[in-house]
Design a protein around this motif. Structure first.
Motif, PDB file in Angstrom:
ATOM      1  N   VAL A 271      -2.066   2.100  -5.144  1.00  0.00           N
ATOM      2  CA  VAL A 271      -1.761   3.534  -5.061  1.00  0.00           C
ATOM      3  C   VAL A 271      -3.071   4.265  -4.791  1.00  0.00           C
ATOM      4  N   ASP A 272      -3.295   4.622  -3.534  1.00  0.00           N
ATOM      5  CA  ASP A 272      -4.465   5.421  -3.151  1.00  0.00           C
ATOM      6  C   ASP A 272      -3.963   6.868  -3.173  1.00  0.00           C
ATOM      7  N   ALA A 273      -4.011   7.437  -4.357  1.00  0.00           N
ATOM      8  CA  ALA A 273      -3.218   8.639  -4.645  1.00  0.00           C
ATOM      9  C   ALA A 273      -3.735   9.898  -3.947  1.00  0.00           C
ATOM     10  N   PRO A 274      -2.807  10.814  -3.605  1.00  0.00           N
ATOM     11  CA  PRO A 274      -3.266  12.123  -3.140  1.00  0.00           C
ATOM     12  C   PRO A 274      -4.071  12.776  -4.271  1.00  0.00           C
ATOM     13  N   CYS A 275      -5.206  13.358  -3.947  1.00  0.00           N
ATOM     14  CA  CYS A 275      -6.088  13.876  -5.000  1.00  0.00           C
ATOM     15  C   CYS A 275      -6.878  15.067  -4.476  1.00  0.00           C
TER      16      CYS A 275
ATOM     17  N   GLY B  39       4.738  10.325   9.421  1.00  0.00           N
ATOM     18  CA  GLY B  39       3.831  10.775  10.475  1.00  0.00           C
ATOM     19  C   GLY B  39       2.391  10.380  10.205  1.00  0.00           C
ATOM     20  N   ARG B  40       2.033  10.282   8.926  1.00  0.00           N
ATOM     21  CA  ARG B  40       0.638   9.937   8.599  1.00  0.00           C
ATOM     22  C   ARG B  40       0.330   8.492   8.952  1.00  0.00           C
ATOM     23  N   MET B  41       1.393   7.684   9.091  1.00  0.00           N
ATOM     24  CA  MET B  41       1.171   6.266   9.447  1.00  0.00           C
ATOM     25  C   MET B  41       1.338   6.040  10.946  1.00  0.00           C
TER      26      MET B  41
ATOM     27  N   GLU C 255       3.626  10.841 -11.275  1.00  0.00           N
ATOM     28  CA  GLU C 255       4.961  10.504 -10.737  1.00  0.00           C
ATOM     29  C   GLU C 255       4.858   9.346  -9.747  1.00  0.00           C
ATOM     30  N   ILE C 256       3.870   9.422  -8.870  1.00  0.00           N
ATOM     31  CA  ILE C 256       3.756   8.397  -7.821  1.00  0.00           C
ATOM     32  C   ILE C 256       3.489   7.029  -8.433  1.00  0.00           C
ATOM     33  N   VAL C 257       2.585   6.994  -9.377  1.00  0.00           N
ATOM     34  CA  VAL C 257       2.211   5.705  -9.945  1.00  0.00           C
ATOM     35  C   VAL C 257       3.391   5.111 -10.721  1.00  0.00           C
TER      36      VAL C 257
ATOM     37  N   ALA D 176       2.783  -1.285   4.413  1.00  0.00           N
ATOM     38  CA  ALA D 176       2.279   0.090   4.262  1.00  0.00           C
ATOM     39  C   ALA D 176       3.461   1.046   4.116  1.00  0.00           C
ATOM     40  N   HIS D 177       3.312   1.989   3.192  1.00  0.00           N
ATOM     41  CA  HIS D 177       4.350   2.998   2.960  1.00  0.00           C
ATOM     42  C   HIS D 177       3.674   4.338   2.736  1.00  0.00           C
ATOM     43  N   ASP D 178       4.316   5.398   3.132  1.00  0.00           N
ATOM     44  CA  ASP D 178       3.814   6.743   2.824  1.00  0.00           C
ATOM     45  C   ASP D 178       5.018   7.672   2.820  1.00  0.00           C
ATOM     46  N   ILE D 179       4.963   8.685   1.992  1.00  0.00           N
ATOM     47  CA  ILE D 179       6.085   9.629   1.944  1.00  0.00           C
ATOM     48  C   ILE D 179       6.212  10.380   3.272  1.00  0.00           C
ATOM     49  N   ASP D 180       5.103  10.441   3.983  1.00  0.00           N
ATOM     50  CA  ASP D 180       5.074  11.145   5.266  1.00  0.00           C
ATOM     51  C   ASP D 180       4.857  10.102   6.372  1.00  0.00           C
TER      52      ASP D 180
ATOM     53  N   ASP E 161       0.895  -1.166   0.000  1.00  0.00           N
ATOM     54  CA  ASP E 161       0.000   0.000   0.000  1.00  0.00           C
ATOM     55  C   ASP E 161       0.927   1.208   0.000  1.00  0.00           C
ATOM     56  N   TYR E 162       1.161   1.750  -1.203  1.00  0.00           N
ATOM     57  CA  TYR E 162       2.254   2.719  -1.381  1.00  0.00           C
ATOM     58  C   TYR E 162       1.926   4.093  -0.783  1.00  0.00           C
ATOM     59  N   CYS E 163       0.675   4.462  -0.760  1.00  0.00           N
ATOM     60  CA  CYS E 163       0.241   5.751  -0.182  1.00  0.00           C
ATOM     61  C   CYS E 163      -0.700   5.439   0.979  1.00  0.00           C
ATOM     62  N   ALA E 164      -0.156   4.832   2.016  1.00  0.00           N
ATOM     63  CA  ALA E 164      -1.015   4.217   3.036  1.00  0.00           C
ATOM     64  C   ALA E 164      -1.674   5.216   3.970  1.00  0.00           C
ATOM     65  N   GLY E 165      -1.085   6.382   4.161  1.00  0.00           N
ATOM     66  CA  GLY E 165      -1.659   7.361   5.089  1.00  0.00           C
ATOM     67  C   GLY E 165      -1.959   6.713   6.426  1.00  0.00           C
ATOM     68  N   GLY E 166      -3.154   6.927   6.940  1.00  0.00           N
ATOM     69  CA  GLY E 166      -3.556   6.335   8.222  1.00  0.00           C
ATOM     70  C   GLY E 166      -3.835   4.847   8.127  1.00  0.00           C
ATOM     71  N   GLY E 167      -3.810   4.284   6.923  1.00  0.00           N
ATOM     72  CA  GLY E 167      -3.921   2.834   6.773  1.00  0.00           C
ATOM     73  C   GLY E 167      -5.333   2.322   6.560  1.00  0.00           C
ATOM     74  N   GLY E 168      -6.258   3.205   6.205  1.00  0.00           N
ATOM     75  CA  GLY E 168      -7.650   2.765   6.015  1.00  0.00           C
ATOM     76  C   GLY E 168      -7.773   1.622   5.010  1.00  0.00           C
ATOM     77  N   LYS E 169      -7.109   1.756   3.864  1.00  0.00           N
ATOM     78  CA  LYS E 169      -7.221   0.706   2.829  1.00  0.00           C
ATOM     79  C   LYS E 169      -6.459  -0.544   3.265  1.00  0.00           C
ATOM     80  N   ALA E 170      -5.261  -0.358   3.835  1.00  0.00           N
ATOM     81  CA  ALA E 170      -4.460  -1.515   4.258  1.00  0.00           C
ATOM     82  C   ALA E 170      -5.221  -2.335   5.300  1.00  0.00           C
TER      83      ALA E 170
HETATM   84  C1  SAM Z   1      -5.491   9.628  -0.210  1.00  0.00           C
HETATM   85  S1  SAM Z   1      -4.269   9.687   0.982  1.00  0.00           S
HETATM   86  C2  SAM Z   1      -4.140   8.020   1.489  1.00  0.00           C
HETATM   87  C3  SAM Z   1      -5.270   7.539   2.352  1.00  0.00           C
HETATM   88  C4  SAM Z   1      -5.031   6.157   2.906  1.00  0.00           C
HETATM   89  N1  SAM Z   1      -4.680   5.196   1.885  1.00  0.00           N
HETATM   90  C5  SAM Z   1      -6.216   5.622   3.687  1.00  0.00           C
HETATM   91  O1  SAM Z   1      -6.958   4.772   3.177  1.00  0.00           O
HETATM   92  O2  SAM Z   1      -6.397   6.068   4.819  1.00  0.00           O
HETATM   93  C6  SAM Z   1      -2.817   9.882   0.026  1.00  0.00           C
HETATM   94  C7  SAM Z   1      -1.506   9.683   0.769  1.00  0.00           C
HETATM   95  O3  SAM Z   1      -0.454   9.773  -0.180  1.00  0.00           O
HETATM   96  C8  SAM Z   1       0.682  10.231   0.486  1.00  0.00           C
HETATM   97  N2  SAM Z   1       1.668  10.685  -0.502  1.00  0.00           N
HETATM   98  C9  SAM Z   1       1.763  11.890  -1.121  1.00  0.00           C
HETATM   99  N3  SAM Z   1       2.802  11.899  -1.954  1.00  0.00           N
HETATM  100  C10 SAM Z   1       3.366  10.669  -1.901  1.00  0.00           C
HETATM  101  C11 SAM Z   1       4.479  10.065  -2.546  1.00  0.00           C
HETATM  102  N4  SAM Z   1       5.220  10.740  -3.446  1.00  0.00           N
HETATM  103  N5  SAM Z   1       4.789   8.795  -2.231  1.00  0.00           N
HETATM  104  C12 SAM Z   1       4.042   8.105  -1.336  1.00  0.00           C
HETATM  105  N6  SAM Z   1       2.983   8.631  -0.686  1.00  0.00           N
HETATM  106  C13 SAM Z   1       2.640   9.892  -0.972  1.00  0.00           C
HETATM  107  C14 SAM Z   1       0.142  11.318   1.404  1.00  0.00           C
HETATM  108  O4  SAM Z   1       1.033  11.567   2.468  1.00  0.00           O
HETATM  109  C15 SAM Z   1      -1.196  10.716   1.840  1.00  0.00           C
HETATM  110  O5  SAM Z   1      -1.073  10.083   3.080  1.00  0.00           O
END
Ligand code: SAM
Length: 387
Positions: free
Chosen positions: A286-290, A253-255, A320-322, A247-251, A224-233
């Protein structure tokens, strides 16, 4: 608080938000300072503010202005209430109506469409086609509250019974096998034993339905490349207890809350530090930032903050992320791209871009509020062997 005093509080809070203050923080700060306000008052003021942010364009048209006071005037007129009865200037009520305010503007014909930002309306209208009018109407109302039943621990019927014993009404929702729509007592969820014990999580029904579309064979490795708080994971872990999920996230802290959430749910989810993913996976999600445009009923102030420039930047970032995330797929693996956006630019157009890079969509689905949950998009892609 009297209804008029609640209106006055909402006007003040709205003016701060319209000047750029974040909605949630502004409401929290008000509630901290308003010792006279009980929980019913706080909930009512919050509803007034959020309704006004969702319907900002139409309320402004009905209220004859763009400030908090005009929005509340418009809200009352939209509900068929004569504002003069509440704008009395007495006690804590808003000041009396001026002569200009007392004249209700003639409502424009396309009132509901006004609740999209001007620059975005034509784009959404083109993107949604015949679904535009219904989507516009639905996005003006409060979103339903959904729970995800942790099917690794319980089932829907047992979860409904456990919630009912704590005064929370819920019923199955057809969008996902795991979804419950809360019908009563939503404010009690966070303190309930069912929630604390990991039997249910708050999660939109469309998100749950999208996760159910993620291919995951027994024992598969999933990133889960953009895991954030982990809802999808977490949702994936509940559906596929044998999966090895990272689970992975660029930030990072969000995890931060993910270990506690996983422990509560009884799920095992590994975490990779930002930029430190190791190995390859059968599925990369990829649950992309949007823009979040599919969730604007819940975060209506974000609707008015999005700009065309910010959207372009998000679209570039999604590409880029994908591209980076795709490197972590084993040959023959599936890439799953998701957004909570209603916009073609963030959804179908991104898939079209991926197609030029040799990815083929196997499944693709757009969820609209008319399906019951938030606006959401999911595409499952596989790479051409030749590419
Ligand atoms: C839509 S949110 C994810 C929500 C999460 N999957 C959930 O279900 O709770 C998008 C996430 O992408 C992360 N993000 C932004 N740029 C990124 C990058 N270049 N690589 C990985 N994660 C990235 C953000 O920090 C954010 O947590």
């Amino acid at each position: 608080m009297t209804p008029a005093a609640r209106l006055a509080a909402a006007i003040d809070i709205l003016d701060q938000i319209l000047a750029g203050a974040p909605a949630e923080r502004t409401l929290t700060n008000w509630a901290r300072g308003a010792r006279f306000a009980g929980s019913g008052d706080r909930a009512a003021v919050r509803d007034l503010v959020f309704d006004a942010l969702r319907c900002r364009g139409s309320f402004a048209a009905l209220g004859g202005g763009t400030g908090g006071r005009a929005l509340m005037l418009g809200a009352l007129r939209a509900a068929g209430t004569d504002p003069a009865g509440l704008f009395t200037g007495l006690g804590h009520a808003p000041a009396e109506l001026s002569a200009a305010e007392a004249v209700a503007p003639v409502p424009p014909a396309d009132l509901e469409a006004l609740d999209w930002p001007d620059w975005l309306r034509p784009r959404l209208s083109a993107d949604l086609g015949t679904a535009f009018a219904e989507t516009s109407a639905l996005m003006r109302a409060r979103a339903p509250v959904f729970l995800r039943v942790n099917v690794a621990r319980t089932d829907r019927a047992a979860a409904i019974a456990t919630l009912a014993a704590e005064g929370i009404g819920a019923r199955p929702h057809p969008l996902a096998e795991t979804a419950l729509e809360v019908t009563d007592g939503a404010r009690r969820i966070a303190a309930s034993a069912a929630y604390r014990d990991g039997l249910v999580e708050l999660q939109d029904a469309a998100s749950q339905a999208a996760v159910a579309m993620v291919p995951c064979a027994e024992g598969a490795g999933v990133l889960d490349y953009c895991a954030g708080g982990g809802g999808k994971a977490l949702a994936l872990a509940a559906l596929h207890p044998g999966a090895r999920i990272t689970a992975h996230d660029i930030d990072a802290g969000r995890m931060a809350d993910l270990p506690a959430r996983a422990a509560r749910a009884g799920a095992r989810i590994a975490r990779a530090a930002p930029g430190r993913v190791q190995g390859t996976f059968d599925t990369v999600l990829v649950d992309a930032p949007c823009s979040g445009s599919g969730t604007w009923r819940r975060t209506p102030d974000a609707k008015w903050r999005l700009t065309a420039e910010r959207l372009d930047a998000l679209v570039a970032l999604q590409g880029e992320i994908v591209a980076t995330a795709g490197h972590f797929l084993r040959p023959g693996g599936r890439l799953v791209y998701m957004t909570c956006s209603l916009l073609r630019a963030e959804n179908e157009d991104r898939v079209a871009d991926l197609q030029t890079l040799g990815w083929q969509p196997e499944t693709m689905r757009r969820f609209l509020p008319s399906d019951g949950g938030d606006g959401f998009f999911v595409a499952v892609l596989r790479r051409d062997r030749s590419a």
